[in-house]
Design a protein around this motif. Structure first.
Motif, mmCIF file in Angstrom:
data_model
loop_
_atom_site.group_PDB
_atom_site.id
_atom_site.type_symbol
_atom_site.label_atom_id
_atom_site.label_comp_id
_atom_site.label_asym_id
_atom_site.label_seq_id
_atom_site.Cartn_x
_atom_site.Cartn_y
_atom_site.Cartn_z
ATOM 1 N N SER A 85 -4.640 0.397 -9.683
ATOM 2 C CA SER A 85 -4.774 0.357 -8.218
ATOM 3 C C SER A 85 -3.792 -0.659 -7.631
ATOM 4 O O SER A 85 -3.215 -1.458 -8.369
ATOM 5 N N THR A 87 -4.804 -3.141 -5.967
ATOM 6 C CA THR A 87 -5.461 -4.427 -6.263
ATOM 7 C C THR A 87 -5.027 -4.942 -7.632
ATOM 8 O O THR A 87 -4.675 -6.119 -7.790
ATOM 9 N N HIS A 114 -5.053 -7.672 3.782
ATOM 10 C CA HIS A 114 -6.277 -7.171 3.164
ATOM 11 C C HIS A 114 -6.671 -8.198 2.093
ATOM 12 O O HIS A 114 -5.803 -8.839 1.500
ATOM 13 N N ASN A 166 -4.142 -2.890 7.636
ATOM 14 C CA ASN A 166 -5.157 -1.834 7.507
ATOM 15 C C ASN A 166 -6.164 -1.867 8.658
ATOM 16 O O ASN A 166 -7.001 -0.987 8.767
ATOM 17 N N ASP A 191 2.890 -5.387 0.089
ATOM 18 C CA ASP A 191 1.722 -4.538 -0.118
ATOM 19 C C ASP A 191 1.923 -3.275 0.734
ATOM 20 O O ASP A 191 1.755 -3.307 1.951
ATOM 21 N N GLN A 194 -0.950 0.690 2.871
ATOM 22 C CA GLN A 194 -1.208 1.426 4.124
ATOM 23 C C GLN A 194 0.047 2.076 4.698
ATOM 24 O O GLN A 194 -0.032 2.841 5.645
ATOM 25 N N SER A 214 -1.648 2.287 -3.970
ATOM 26 C CA SER A 214 -2.675 3.026 -4.718
ATOM 27 C C SER A 214 -2.490 4.514 -4.506
ATOM 28 O O SER A 214 -2.193 4.946 -3.384
ATOM 29 N N HIS A 216 -4.857 6.782 -4.440
ATOM 30 C CA HIS A 216 -5.952 7.462 -3.719
ATOM 31 C C HIS A 216 -5.805 7.451 -2.190
ATOM 32 O O HIS A 216 -6.551 8.144 -1.500
ATOM 33 N N LYS A 217 -4.874 6.653 -1.668
ATOM 34 C CA LYS A 217 -4.617 6.729 -0.216
ATOM 35 C C LYS A 217 -3.484 7.708 0.068
ATOM 36 O O LYS A 217 -3.107 7.940 1.205
HETATM 37 C C1 LIG Z 1 -3.429 -3.070 2.975
HETATM 38 C C2 LIG Z 1 -4.243 -2.833 1.731
HETATM 39 N N1 LIG Z 1 -3.882 -3.446 0.594
HETATM 40 C C3 LIG Z 1 -4.557 -3.269 -0.542
HETATM 41 C C4 LIG Z 1 -5.659 -2.457 -0.590
HETATM 42 C C5 LIG Z 1 -6.391 -2.301 -1.871
HETATM 43 O O1 LIG Z 1 -6.284 -1.002 -2.369
HETATM 44 P P1 LIG Z 1 -7.158 -0.543 -3.602
HETATM 45 O O2 LIG Z 1 -8.596 -0.800 -3.247
HETATM 46 O O3 LIG Z 1 -6.841 0.897 -3.761
HETATM 47 O O4 LIG Z 1 -6.717 -1.357 -4.773
HETATM 48 C C6 LIG Z 1 -6.087 -1.794 0.565
HETATM 49 C C7 LIG Z 1 -7.282 -0.943 0.553
HETATM 50 O O5 LIG Z 1 -7.830 -0.562 1.560
HETATM 51 C C8 LIG Z 1 -5.351 -1.989 1.755
HETATM 52 O O6 LIG Z 1 -5.700 -1.382 2.907
#
Ligand SMILES: Cc1ncc(COP(=O)(O)O)c(C=O)c1O
Length: 397
Positions: A85, A87, A114, A166, A191, A194, A214, A216-217
């Motif tokens: 991910s 993260t 985030h 985000n 990062d 988004q 990630s 999944h987005k």
């Molecule tokens: C700006 C941003 N960074 C990082 C993340 C973390 O993504 P993930 O939970 O897929 O690792 C998110 C998740 O919403 C996000 O919006």
């Protein structure tokens, strides 16, 4: 006006759901579902761990995904590391600093982040004694770069910054930030979680040192993330284990020299296959189309919030240039109540602090409702949302 692309998403065509939470995770198109299912149906393998066809196929698929991600970013395959991910990718980079920093050093983050791009840096600074400098936002939620040079001069070792908030959809001026960072020879992690679902990224033009997102987005299943690293020669693996060595004795190991040394353990093959299919799909749709769909709907919703009775109850707190996010707050209603009433009408939005508490506080809020769009949304979704919001006011007043 209909949106042809919506018909590609079974979860939206087989039900009455209005999905306005794509910044959290996107719905998955049929082609991605099929690719993932076919992979499992036709033979699942562990890459590099067998001499048989299923294992060989998994090796080819993982390398295909790496190649597609590299093309998507305009990078080289040897700069693309598959993680779980965004993260995990950020934690991967943060782990590089745990031995390197001491109290003479500093790291720069921003109030826009985030929690995924804040907590790992807080922890590294707590562990090493390094200073954590925070770039603040203005009351409008725009990044204030006036302290950047001061902070960069404080023996700074890294800037970790989002490409897109985000909460507000605001995109900081990364060109300006990169220029100053490079002047001080400070590496930058961007990062992109988004940003990447909504715009094409040219990593060579951006010229950052690390870029994360990630799957999944980006219309892929959960469980796969990306870490782009401009130069991997100094990078140490986050995890140690199977699939990353040339030689192991009971007391020592010798890592392989290729990119796989950063990907210990058995990978999430269905998610990786899904990410490949999602990238193929997005390339077919094209970012210009995605932008046109989302921007029109953002404008439509914004107009409704400004020009109808909704303005008495809701204020827009997202950035005027946001590509796909419209966040709203209300003096009269709690965001959880708003989202719950909308959910009872099968309208999905996100409510709360959005894992961005410092930004929510800086904007003078406690929570807000976030409406976030994907390429499948329609004017009808916006109409249903605005009727739903009028219903919220009726129920709660
Ligand atoms: C700006 C941003 N960074 C990082 C993340 C973390 O993504 P993930 O939970 O897929 O690792 C998110 C998740 O919403 C996000 O919006």
């Amino acid at each position: 006006m209909t949106n042809f692309w919506k018909s590609n998403f079974p979860s939206l065509t087989s039900s009455e759901h209005v999905y306005l939470d794509s910044a959290s995770t996107s719905q998955i198109p049929e082609v991605v579902i099929n690719a993932t299912c076919n992979y499992m149906r036709e033979g699942h393998g562990n890459p590099g761990r067998g001499m048989h066809e299923f294992s060989d196929k998994a090796v080819a698929l993982i390398e295909q995904c790496r190649h597609q991600v590299a093309q998507l970013l305009n990078a080289s395959s040897q700069q693309i590391i598959l993680t779980k991910s965004a993260t995990e990718s950020i934690n991967f980079v943060a782990s590089q600093f745990s031995q390197k920093l001491d109290k003479s050093h500093s790291i720069i983050v921003s109030e826009l982040e985030h929690h995924a791009n804040l907590l790992p840096w807080q922890k590294i600074c707590q562990l090493t004694g390094a200073k954590l400098h925070l770039l603040k936002v203005s009351p409008k939620g725009e990044l204030d770069l006036s302290n950047l040079e001061n902070y960069l001069s404080d023996n700074c070792q890294l800037i970790a910054i989002t490409q897109c908030s985000n909460v507000t959809g605001y995109q900081p001026d990364l060109k300006k930030l990169m220029k100053l960072a490079q002047k001080h020879q400070v590496p930058v992690l961007v990062d992109g979680a988004q940003a990447i679902p909504h715009q094409s990224i040219d990593i060579k033009a951006l010229d950052c040192d690390y870029y994360v997102f990630s799957g999944h987005k980006l219309y892929a299943p959960g469980g796969v993330g990306i870490l782009y690293c401009k130069n991997t020669s100094q990078l140490a693996p986050l995890l140690l284990g199977g699939g990353i060595v040339d030689k192991v004795t009971p007391y020592e190991y010798q890592l392989t020299s290729n990119i796989q040394k950063f990907e210990a353990g058995s990978p999430n093959m269905p998610a990786i296959v899904g990410l490949s299919a999602a990238i193929t799909y997005i390339n077919q749709v094209g970012f210009e189309t995605i932008h046109n769909i989302e921007k029109q709907l953002v404008n439509d919703l914004t107009q409704q919030l400004i020009n109808t009775e909704l303005r008495e109850y809701f204020s827009i707190i997202s950035h005027p240039e946001s590509r796909n996010i419209v966040s709203i707050s209300s003096k009269q209603f709690h965001s959880h109540d708003i989202a719950t009433i909308l959910a009872s009408q099968k309208i999905a939005v996100r409510a709360g602090h959005h894992c961005a508490q410092p930004l929510i506080n800086a904007l003078g809020l406690k929570h807000c409702v976030r409406v976030s769009l994907g390429l499948y949304n329609t004017h009808s979704d916006i109409q249903k949302l605005t009727s739903g919001l009028k219903q919220v006011a009726k129920v709660l007043l």
